[in-house]
Design a protein around this motif. Sequence first.
Motif, PDB file in Angstrom:
ATOM      1  N   ASN A 148       0.771  -1.237   0.006  1.00  0.00           N
ATOM      2  CA  ASN A 148       0.108   0.028   0.093  1.00  0.00           C
ATOM      3  C   ASN A 148       0.716   1.205  -0.094  1.00  0.00           C
ATOM      4  O   ASN A 148       1.739   1.491   0.938  1.00  0.00           O
ATOM      5  CB  ASN A 148      -1.012  -0.115   1.146  1.00  0.00           C
ATOM      6  CG  ASN A 148      -1.933   1.118   1.416  1.00  0.00           C
ATOM      7  OD1 ASN A 148      -1.499   2.339   1.314  1.00  0.00           O
ATOM      8  ND2 ASN A 148      -3.097   0.691   1.105  1.00  0.00           N
ATOM      9  N   ASP A 178      -4.850   1.437  -3.439  1.00  0.00           N
ATOM     10  CA  ASP A 178      -4.182   2.622  -2.891  1.00  0.00           C
ATOM     11  C   ASP A 178      -5.263   3.768  -2.718  1.00  0.00           C
ATOM     12  O   ASP A 178      -5.085   4.468  -1.773  1.00  0.00           O
ATOM     13  CB  ASP A 178      -3.159   3.119  -3.493  1.00  0.00           C
ATOM     14  CG  ASP A 178      -1.883   2.126  -3.372  1.00  0.00           C
ATOM     15  OD1 ASP A 178      -1.811   1.439  -2.347  1.00  0.00           O
ATOM     16  OD2 ASP A 178      -1.231   1.883  -4.244  1.00  0.00           O
ATOM     17  N   SER A 201      -7.859   3.203   0.312  1.00  0.00           N
ATOM     18  CA  SER A 201      -7.153   2.710   1.742  1.00  0.00           C
ATOM     19  C   SER A 201      -6.296   3.670   2.479  1.00  0.00           C
ATOM     20  O   SER A 201      -5.245   3.218   2.983  1.00  0.00           O
ATOM     21  CB  SER A 201      -6.683   1.467   1.471  1.00  0.00           C
ATOM     22  OG  SER A 201      -5.544   1.591   0.379  1.00  0.00           O
TER      23      SER A 201
END
Length: 183
Positions: free
Chosen positions: A45, A115, A118
């Motif tokens: 991430n 991405d 989150s």
Amino acid sequence: MYNCYLPCKFLGDFVKKIVSVFFIAVLFCSAMFGKSISFQVVQHNKSLTDVCPTVHILEDELLNFFFDVGYIVSNEPAVASNNANKDSQLWKSGFNASVDGSCDDFIQIILDFNDTDSASENIQLGYINKVSWKVASTSTGKIIAEASDKISKPMGADSEDNVRIFAIELAAKLLKILKTVKG
């Protein structure tokens, strides 16, 4: 009158020693012949540098699952990564730690998070796009299996229970791989 104290005491101490040696041998043999694995969970991430709670829940369930089916389990701490260089370093360090710990196999699990959705630290299963895994034998250094799978998004509440269910399903897939290869 005949005094039985000395022979009986000697016999009692002797039996205690034999029983103690027997139990130690049983424990040693079970540890010596038990299957052992080590694993590492990597969070992909770009917007988070710390490991999110979802990853820790998944890691916990993997530990419990493999322990419950009879494995000696260890793990490298879950880590966040955002590039292939770091992934390679993590693989090497995790594999080497697995070898140093005398584990039979090493598993690296990579969770690819979305991405854009989150940025929060309360990431749940719905934000994971894909899970990948690599299983290697520590005795040969060869990769036994490498695959990935899309995550089916949970319907309704995106809860901790959904993460735990997903983790158990993933662990069952990994167990099947280990049993197929090791027999």
